[in-house]
Write an enzyme that holds these catalytic residues in place. Sequence first.
Site, mmCIF file in Angstrom:
data_model
loop_
_atom_site.group_PDB
_atom_site.id
_atom_site.type_symbol
_atom_site.label_atom_id
_atom_site.label_comp_id
_atom_site.label_asym_id
_atom_site.label_seq_id
_atom_site.Cartn_x
_atom_site.Cartn_y
_atom_site.Cartn_z
ATOM 1 N N ASP A 60 0.844 -1.183 0.000
ATOM 2 C CA ASP A 60 0.000 0.000 0.000
ATOM 3 C C ASP A 60 0.884 1.238 0.000
ATOM 4 O O ASP A 60 1.763 1.388 0.852
ATOM 5 C CB ASP A 60 -0.923 -0.011 1.221
ATOM 6 C CG ASP A 60 -2.137 0.887 0.993
ATOM 7 O OD1 ASP A 60 -2.410 1.240 -0.167
ATOM 8 O OD2 ASP A 60 -2.812 1.218 1.977
ATOM 9 N N HIS A 86 -4.346 13.646 1.359
ATOM 10 C CA HIS A 86 -4.520 12.801 2.548
ATOM 11 C C HIS A 86 -3.275 12.879 3.441
ATOM 12 O O HIS A 86 -3.374 13.057 4.659
ATOM 13 C CB HIS A 86 -4.784 11.355 2.119
ATOM 14 C CG HIS A 86 -4.723 10.368 3.240
ATOM 15 N ND1 HIS A 86 -5.730 10.238 4.186
ATOM 16 C CD2 HIS A 86 -3.782 9.451 3.597
ATOM 17 C CE1 HIS A 86 -5.412 9.288 5.051
ATOM 18 N NE2 HIS A 86 -4.227 8.797 4.721
ATOM 19 N N GLU A 113 -10.570 3.779 4.040
ATOM 20 C CA GLU A 113 -9.621 4.509 3.202
ATOM 21 C C GLU A 113 -10.001 4.259 1.755
ATOM 22 O O GLU A 113 -9.976 3.116 1.291
ATOM 23 C CB GLU A 113 -8.174 4.084 3.490
ATOM 24 C CG GLU A 113 -7.701 4.511 4.875
ATOM 25 C CD GLU A 113 -6.191 4.556 5.041
ATOM 26 O OE1 GLU A 113 -5.494 3.821 4.325
ATOM 27 O OE2 GLU A 113 -5.725 5.333 5.906
ATOM 28 N N GLU A 132 -9.352 4.069 -1.915
ATOM 29 C CA GLU A 132 -8.131 3.891 -2.707
ATOM 30 C C GLU A 132 -8.434 3.261 -4.065
ATOM 31 O O GLU A 132 -9.486 2.654 -4.262
ATOM 32 C CB GLU A 132 -7.129 2.980 -1.970
ATOM 33 C CG GLU A 132 -6.740 3.478 -0.588
ATOM 34 C CD GLU A 132 -5.480 2.828 -0.038
ATOM 35 O OE1 GLU A 132 -4.674 2.303 -0.816
ATOM 36 O OE2 GLU A 132 -5.315 2.847 1.203
ATOM 37 N N ASP A 136 -9.299 0.288 2.258
ATOM 38 C CA ASP A 136 -8.293 -0.228 3.188
ATOM 39 C C ASP A 136 -8.741 0.129 4.615
ATOM 40 O O ASP A 136 -8.249 1.085 5.213
ATOM 41 C CB ASP A 136 -6.941 0.398 2.858
ATOM 42 C CG ASP A 136 -5.816 -0.285 3.615
ATOM 43 O OD1 ASP A 136 -5.933 -1.486 3.898
ATOM 44 O OD2 ASP A 136 -4.818 0.385 3.916
ATOM 45 N N ARG A 181 -7.932 3.240 13.614
ATOM 46 C CA ARG A 181 -7.062 4.386 13.908
ATOM 47 C C ARG A 181 -6.472 4.342 15.309
ATOM 48 O O ARG A 181 -5.330 4.769 15.519
ATOM 49 C CB ARG A 181 -7.861 5.693 13.749
ATOM 50 C CG ARG A 181 -8.391 5.931 12.377
ATOM 51 C CD ARG A 181 -7.291 6.104 11.356
ATOM 52 N NE ARG A 181 -7.866 6.287 10.023
ATOM 53 C CZ ARG A 181 -7.165 6.162 8.903
ATOM 54 N NH1 ARG A 181 -5.876 5.834 8.937
ATOM 55 N NH2 ARG A 181 -7.735 6.339 7.741
ATOM 56 N N GLN A 239 -3.755 1.777 15.414
ATOM 57 C CA GLN A 239 -2.625 2.313 14.633
ATOM 58 C C GLN A 239 -1.782 3.299 15.442
ATOM 59 O O GLN A 239 -0.542 3.230 15.434
ATOM 60 C CB GLN A 239 -3.176 2.989 13.377
ATOM 61 C CG GLN A 239 -2.121 3.412 12.366
ATOM 62 C CD GLN A 239 -2.742 3.954 11.067
ATOM 63 O OE1 GLN A 239 -3.958 3.895 10.872
ATOM 64 N NE2 GLN A 239 -1.909 4.469 10.183
ATOM 65 N N LYS A 274 -4.375 -2.518 10.155
ATOM 66 C CA LYS A 274 -4.702 -2.664 8.741
ATOM 67 C C LYS A 274 -4.965 -4.114 8.332
ATOM 68 O O LYS A 274 -5.628 -4.345 7.325
ATOM 69 C CB LYS A 274 -3.520 -2.158 7.892
ATOM 70 C CG LYS A 274 -3.152 -0.711 8.141
ATOM 71 C CD LYS A 274 -4.091 0.241 7.447
ATOM 72 C CE LYS A 274 -3.561 1.665 7.475
ATOM 73 N NZ LYS A 274 -4.340 2.535 6.596
ATOM 74 N N THR A 313 -9.082 -5.818 3.993
ATOM 75 C CA THR A 313 -8.986 -4.810 2.948
ATOM 76 C C THR A 313 -9.893 -5.293 1.820
ATOM 77 O O THR A 313 -9.731 -6.417 1.349
ATOM 78 C CB THR A 313 -7.532 -4.678 2.442
ATOM 79 O OG1 THR A 313 -6.704 -4.266 3.541
ATOM 80 C CG2 THR A 313 -7.413 -3.670 1.322
ATOM 81 N N GLU A 357 -10.149 12.261 8.296
ATOM 82 C CA GLU A 357 -10.027 13.605 7.712
ATOM 83 C C GLU A 357 -11.350 14.352 7.779
ATOM 84 O O GLU A 357 -11.377 15.546 8.095
ATOM 85 C CB GLU A 357 -9.570 13.494 6.253
ATOM 86 C CG GLU A 357 -8.152 12.993 6.091
ATOM 87 C CD GLU A 357 -7.871 12.606 4.650
ATOM 88 O OE1 GLU A 357 -7.480 13.476 3.864
ATOM 89 O OE2 GLU A 357 -8.050 11.417 4.304
#
Lengths: 433, 433
Positions: B136, B143, B211, B213, B245, B249, B252, B265, B269, B376
């Site tokens: 990834d 971002h 996410e 992507e 993905d 958070r 992480q 993660k 996915t 975000e």
Amino acid sequence: MVASKSWLEIPADSHFSIANIPFGIISTEGQEQKRSAVAIGDYALDLQCFAKNGGFSGLPSIQDKLSVFGEPTLNSFAALGRPVHKQVREYLQDVFSEGSASSKVLKDNEELKKEALVPRSKAKLHLPMQIGDYTDFFAGINHAFNVGTMFRGPANALQKNYTHLPVGYHGRASSVVVSGTPIRRPNGQVILDPSKPDEPTYTACKRLDIELELAAFVCTPNKQGEPIPVGTAEDNLFGLVLMNDWSARDIQTWEYVPLGPFNAKNFGTSISPWVVLMDALEPFRTKALENSTELTAYLKDPQANRAYDIKLEVDLTTSDGTNTTISKTTAANLLWSFPQMLAHHTVGGCPMNTGDLLGSGTISGTERDTLGSLLEINRAGKEEVKLSNGEVRKFLVDGDTVTIRGACGVENGQLVGFGECVGTILPAPPLQQ
Amino acid sequence: MVASKSWLEIPADSHFSIANIPFGIISTEGQEQKRSAVAIGDYALDLQCFAKNGGFSGLPSIQDKLSVFGEPTLNSFAALGRPVHKQVREYLQDVFSEGSASSKVLKDNEELKKEALVPRSKAKLHLPMQIGDYTDFFAGINHAFNVGTMFRGPANALQKNYTHLPVGYHGRASSVVVSGTPIRRPNGQVILDPSKPDEPTYTACKRLDIELELAAFVCTPNKQGEPIPVGTAEDNLFGLVLMNDWSARDIQTWEYVPLGPFNAKNFGTSISPWVVLMDALEPFRTKALENSTELTAYLKDPQANRAYDIKLEVDLTTSDGTNTTISKTTAANLLWSFPQMLAHHTVGGCPMNTGDLLGSGTISGTERDTLGSLLEINRAGKEEVKLSNGEVRKFLVDGDTVTIRGACGVENGQLVGFGECVGTILPAPPLQQ
């Protein structure tokens, strides 16, 4: 437990005593097809040939599964699960034991001995497993401390999370190669002038390093969303190999913030070819390093002694053939056990597959002659390693060969060893214009 | 180039116009065996069935390779290389074109139409490729800037290396699932009380995110030690899919120093099931975002316009069925192209295999309704997203469904789209005791 004496002549210092019986994948001249074998003394027993000729006649439970030994990887055999590995290993120990009933299938069959017992010098060794995913942990606390000290000083050497969970990252499965495969020096972006920390140069790596590691292969998968409990996680493991996780330190320094190592690691990772089964390592279990942090439930192992007292050493051989042992240590220098790594890896539901590989992270002791990377031995490039021929090294030069060896036990014909994990550095390819 | 009109009725807003012809893997009730198909309008053309019944009789060059369409993944077809993908796609476009010579093989064969043209609603879709390794990247500069600003302020939002190389990390291939697969909320270690930053709690993730992507599949491998030049790297790519993905958070934040994201993660996915070929995307190439940094040789692409103007949107559907579009953006919001990612990934010699997957990183615009992650949109948990039914969200709750859609072109029966990438959040499993 001392294993029986074998009717086969096995050198006293062989890593492949009758107490071991590690599994691998071989091919031979005239029979290029890859197939399973076990290492025993100076021989590899070709299990496909052995099975086809009734070698497993004394083990009825395996009769409908013999085709696994003709496959080009050990994945299908591994997927049969630890109880089957145990049965097969014990049966093969019996086959090689002096005076046992099972020994007749081979000892008294000259034709089969000639066909199935391949001198190891004539066997070509391949990657033992098809590796789906490869994860590298950071469980060598001395290494983490030494490297952390270089960057942040001893007071802040270990990150806050270090003693709470086995830190790890996803590695690159496609770049794992079997011992003996040459390693090409990588090109990449590095900061050559520390006074210009924003100006990378595209160049061949100048700080090529080794990482002395152990690695475990997964045999039994878990489903996505279903964690593996730490108490039974050892049964999800097939066995261990030695690993050299070659590292481009200068590429790493520039690239690794914020998502971790990438091109610094994915040009090549070498593993030893013979997988030493978990059961073979059982007698050498020992306590891992003390962790004073109170662990959360999923990491609390009801069993202690999940580390292994595997004696490890690293040799550096220059292109003129001069050999220098640059490190001697033990695999007990880990803060986290493989079952803990597996429990952590799956606590959020990550699915493991048969053939997945888990690296321990670099294994270092605390003294200078017990360190698992050149970065530590040379103190971040400040000192040099003196070699037997008078040369010195900070990092590896083209033509250098690095050999890792590891074994448990003492040399009385009962060694449980891994053999060697070897790689020679080739020059970098030309830079792209 | 406008593709021909089809004799098959294709809705004007279908993502699968005759200009597209994406490849996927299907099974059907009564024929559980996985096999290749292409999506066209509301149908999937079963390529195994089509091939067996002479459907490819007008394409002599593919005759000895038809067995690839009976395999359970697209890997063997992909490995045939881009010129073959192009031939097959163009032939199938011809087969579906009104009045073409090739159209007879299907249009005039009622029996074959009935057997090979499966209504898509009746086709079960599977992972299109066997994924060896998944990487990834972090190429969505908006971002990277938005997230960097949260942690380090706008002046230091982007790391020094960001504009010099496409930052990326190795992901977990085993956790990639096809659209429609439910995603179980992960458990893990998180810091619940920011005033106690050293005291993690073992709990279900409380900050579950998406996410948005794009991702590219590799078709043509390179050998270990042999980099792929940026100028030809596009030919090493098979096609693109949408990707979500999923990200934990809070897990992480605690785990990712110093080696990058791991359990945050690897619980899942999601990717869309139809691979849109590079040739189908060709008309929609556009410039990526401007990079003012002077690039080093191996990243300098002689061709501009390697980004794609793919219109992307993200819907959040609550368990009561209320749907809210939370983001609309374009895939042109990337600083790095897939050929640059591939060139960087291999510059040190990392070997790519057929079926490897490269994620773009989260794609965000600059406005609040164009962002690709909840982190975000909610500004690190400070704001809320208002949903159509009056509910609010900071992060995902159990039962939420996230749907990503993406398409190029305008709705005139010529759309080149990806369909959907969907996942519903299941509750976390019980904590281990």
